[in-house]
Design an enzyme around this catalytic site. Structure first.
Site, PDB file in Angstrom:
ATOM      1  CG  PHE A  10       4.378  -5.070  -3.254  1.00 33.12           C
ATOM      2  CD1 PHE A  10       4.898  -4.599  -4.445  1.00 33.12           C
ATOM      3  CD2 PHE A  10       3.118  -4.630  -2.873  1.00 33.12           C
ATOM      4  CE1 PHE A  10       4.188  -3.705  -5.237  1.00 33.12           C
ATOM      5  CE2 PHE A  10       2.402  -3.735  -3.656  1.00 33.12           C
ATOM      6  CZ  PHE A  10       2.940  -3.276  -4.846  1.00 33.12           C
ATOM      7  CG  ASP A  63      -1.166  -3.437  -2.518  1.00 32.84           C
ATOM      8  OD1 ASP A  63      -0.846  -2.250  -2.607  1.00 32.84           O
ATOM      9  OD2 ASP A  63      -1.511  -4.135  -3.482  1.00 32.84           O
ATOM     10  CG  ASN A 107       1.089   5.542  -3.219  1.00 30.63           C
ATOM     11  OD1 ASN A 107       0.906   5.531  -2.014  1.00 30.63           O
ATOM     12  ND2 ASN A 107       0.114   5.812  -4.081  1.00 30.63           N
TER      13      ASN A 107
END
Length: 222
Positions: A10, A63, A107
């Protein structure tokens, strides 16, 4: 199908059209981090370069369980790179003002999907074709309301009800299965001595939670 088996499955990259080569007292950097939250990465930079927290500005939180890239500015920051475990800070140039959320245009996400069945592959390929034509809805998920800890409560609920102390408790000390050992220790200390801000300021290690405790010591009526 499996998602986010590894941090590099990710990836998030901030996008901006703001120039990164100019003049000014703010050094601008690209922060690349892995398996590390933005506050923890900033804390590590502050400790390494002995900076004050108010010198640092960035556009948003990225994150922890991922590989992410984002922009950071430091008032009168060093004009060089920094490399530590789990983070890289690359100096880009100088700018006249701090970087903030208004400088973001979006993003870019890169996902790795593992252990997919033939049917799941076909469905994903069809979905990609649909997105290319129609775009994707900008859904709000639980990320926008705070991650759920053991309490099962979203931070936004007490916040919207005006119960700010409960919201702060959830943000600072609610246990989460993804907590690292140091985080678990700090959270337990805060739970055991909640409200003893002066004592906690003395006993807690430097970091984002201690900064909040310090603020509460200095502003006891907030």
């Amino acid at each position: 199908m499996k998602l986010k088996c590894l941090p590099e499955d990710f990836r998030v990259t901030e996008l901006t059209d703001r120039p990164t080569h100019g003049r000014g007292s703010f050094a601008i950097y690209r922060l690349t981090k892995q398996s590390l939250g933005t506050p923890e990465a900033i804390d590590a930079i502050l400790r390494r370069w002995n900076l004050a927290r108010q010198q640092v500005s960035y556009g948003g939180l990225k994150d922890r369980h991922a590989v992410t890239e984002q922009f950071v500015t430091i008032k009168n920051g060093p004009r060089n790179d920094l490399s530590q475990t789990s983070l890289e800070l690359n100096y880009l140039g100088q700018t006249e003002r701090p970087f903030d959320a208004a400088d973001l245009i979006g993003n870019r996400f890169t996902l790795v999907l593992r252990s997919m069945s033939d049917a799941e592959v076909a469905s994903a390929e069809q979905a990609l074709s649909d997105v290319a034509v129609n775009g994707a809805p900008n859904y709000f998920d639980d990320q926008r309301f705070g991650s759920l800890g053991q309490s099962g409560e979203f931070i936004a609920v007490p916040w919207c009800r005006g119960d700010y102390e409960r919201a702060l408790w959830l943000a600072l000390v609610d246990p989460n299965e993804h907590d690292r050992p140091d985080d678990r220790k700090e959270k337990q200390l805060l739970r055991d001595r909640w409200g003893d801000w002066l004592g906690l300021k003395t006993d807690m290690p430097r970091g984002s939670r201690r900064s909040i405790v310090t603020f509460l010591v200095d502003h006891p009526t907030d």
